[in-house]
Scaffold this motif. Sequence first.
Motif, PDB file in Angstrom:
ATOM      1  N   VAL A  45       0.868  -1.171   0.000  1.00  0.00           N
ATOM      2  CA  VAL A  45       0.000   0.000   0.000  1.00  0.00           C
ATOM      3  C   VAL A  45       0.906   1.222   0.000  1.00  0.00           C
ATOM      4  O   VAL A  45       1.894   1.267   0.738  1.00  0.00           O
ATOM      5  N   LEU A  46       0.598   2.207  -0.832  1.00  0.00           N
ATOM      6  CA  LEU A  46       1.277   3.498  -0.823  1.00  0.00           C
ATOM      7  C   LEU A  46       0.331   4.495  -0.179  1.00  0.00           C
ATOM      8  O   LEU A  46      -0.827   4.601  -0.586  1.00  0.00           O
ATOM      9  N   GLU A  47       0.809   5.218   0.840  1.00  0.00           N
ATOM     10  CA  GLU A  47      -0.010   6.221   1.520  1.00  0.00           C
ATOM     11  C   GLU A  47       0.768   7.520   1.621  1.00  0.00           C
ATOM     12  O   GLU A  47       1.887   7.528   2.124  1.00  0.00           O
ATOM     13  N   GLY A  48       0.173   8.598   1.152  1.00  0.00           N
ATOM     14  CA  GLY A  48       0.793   9.909   1.270  1.00  0.00           C
ATOM     15  C   GLY A  48       1.407  10.370  -0.033  1.00  0.00           C
ATOM     16  O   GLY A  48       1.245   9.751  -1.084  1.00  0.00           O
ATOM     17  N   LYS A  49       2.133  11.501   0.066  1.00  0.00           N
ATOM     18  CA  LYS A  49       2.791  12.067  -1.105  1.00  0.00           C
ATOM     19  C   LYS A  49       4.113  12.679  -0.652  1.00  0.00           C
ATOM     20  O   LYS A  49       4.256  13.101   0.489  1.00  0.00           O
ATOM     21  N   GLY A  50       5.061  12.699  -1.554  1.00  0.00           N
ATOM     22  CA  GLY A  50       6.368  13.251  -1.217  1.00  0.00           C
ATOM     23  C   GLY A  50       7.455  12.207  -1.303  1.00  0.00           C
ATOM     24  O   GLY A  50       7.414  11.312  -2.157  1.00  0.00           O
ATOM     25  N   ILE A  51       8.418  12.281  -0.400  1.00  0.00           N
ATOM     26  CA  ILE A  51       9.571  11.380  -0.396  1.00  0.00           C
ATOM     27  C   ILE A  51       9.098   9.941  -0.202  1.00  0.00           C
ATOM     28  O   ILE A  51       8.404   9.653   0.775  1.00  0.00           O
ATOM     29  N   PRO A  52       9.436   9.024  -1.108  1.00  0.00           N
ATOM     30  CA  PRO A  52       9.035   7.626  -0.905  1.00  0.00           C
ATOM     31  C   PRO A  52       9.833   7.011   0.242  1.00  0.00           C
ATOM     32  O   PRO A  52      11.052   7.149   0.301  1.00  0.00           O
ATOM     33  N   CYS A  53       9.123   6.368   1.153  1.00  0.00           N
ATOM     34  CA  CYS A  53       9.762   5.833   2.352  1.00  0.00           C
ATOM     35  C   CYS A  53       9.242   4.431   2.653  1.00  0.00           C
ATOM     36  O   CYS A  53       8.068   4.266   3.001  1.00  0.00           O
ATOM     37  N   VAL A  54      10.105   3.444   2.492  1.00  0.00           N
ATOM     38  CA  VAL A  54       9.746   2.050   2.766  1.00  0.00           C
ATOM     39  C   VAL A  54       9.758   1.836   4.273  1.00  0.00           C
ATOM     40  O   VAL A  54      10.746   2.125   4.952  1.00  0.00           O
ATOM     41  N   VAL A  55       8.649   1.337   4.800  1.00  0.00           N
ATOM     42  CA  VAL A  55       8.532   1.060   6.224  1.00  0.00           C
ATOM     43  C   VAL A  55       8.755  -0.439   6.423  1.00  0.00           C
ATOM     44  O   VAL A  55       8.058  -1.260   5.839  1.00  0.00           O
ATOM     45  N   VAL A  56       9.747  -0.770   7.237  1.00  0.00           N
ATOM     46  CA  VAL A  56      10.076  -2.167   7.491  1.00  0.00           C
ATOM     47  C   VAL A  56       9.193  -2.672   8.629  1.00  0.00           C
ATOM     48  O   VAL A  56       9.188  -2.096   9.711  1.00  0.00           O
TER      49      VAL A  56
END
Length: 199
Positions: A45-56
């Motif tokens: 799931v992608l949530e938000g906008k801006g810098i892409p940040c992978v959550v581990v």
Amino acid sequence: MLRFILSLALAAVIGSSQLNAQPGADDVPRSSGIIEIGDTLCPYVLEGKGIPCVVVGPAFFYSQFFSVELKQHIQFVLVDFKNTWRADETVDVGGVTMADLVNEIEEVRQALGFERICVIGASVLGYWPLEYAKAYPDHISHAIMIGTPGPQPHDEEEYFFASASEERKAVFMRNWEQVPEEEIAMLAPQDRFPMWFKN
């Protein structure tokens, strides 16, 4: 199998929208899909906008972890990494190394077409952003560790109260008093987890 994976991805999106019942949550851009990590299909799931940040970590936990305000500046990439969500299958993790786990983050970056990513890990998963930065320095923009323990074994509560600033301790106590532990204990596990970390 594909039908099961599609159902799981749909559940992640529905769960994500229910868990993000914060004011303004409807204004947060969301999309989802399935990517292949190694030979395993994994929902994201992608949530938000801006810098892409992978959550581990488990995607369903972290959907509600980050505020709507933060999602106006960061695009969180919530991925159920391979072998973390197929509870009906026995997986031999004896041969899995930190390099294997770090390479999964890189496969996510490549599959989603990001040039550079931020990587976030909470608690012991905070070591992954650092290891990813060492392995892929050209592909990381930020490495964020949240509440990651130090390398020496210690009692976390004792360590916190001995080393945190007075201001941080006051914030912790104010936050902790807002939601009594009896109320937290009544929550479902997926709702309880973020309450502890928000302190």
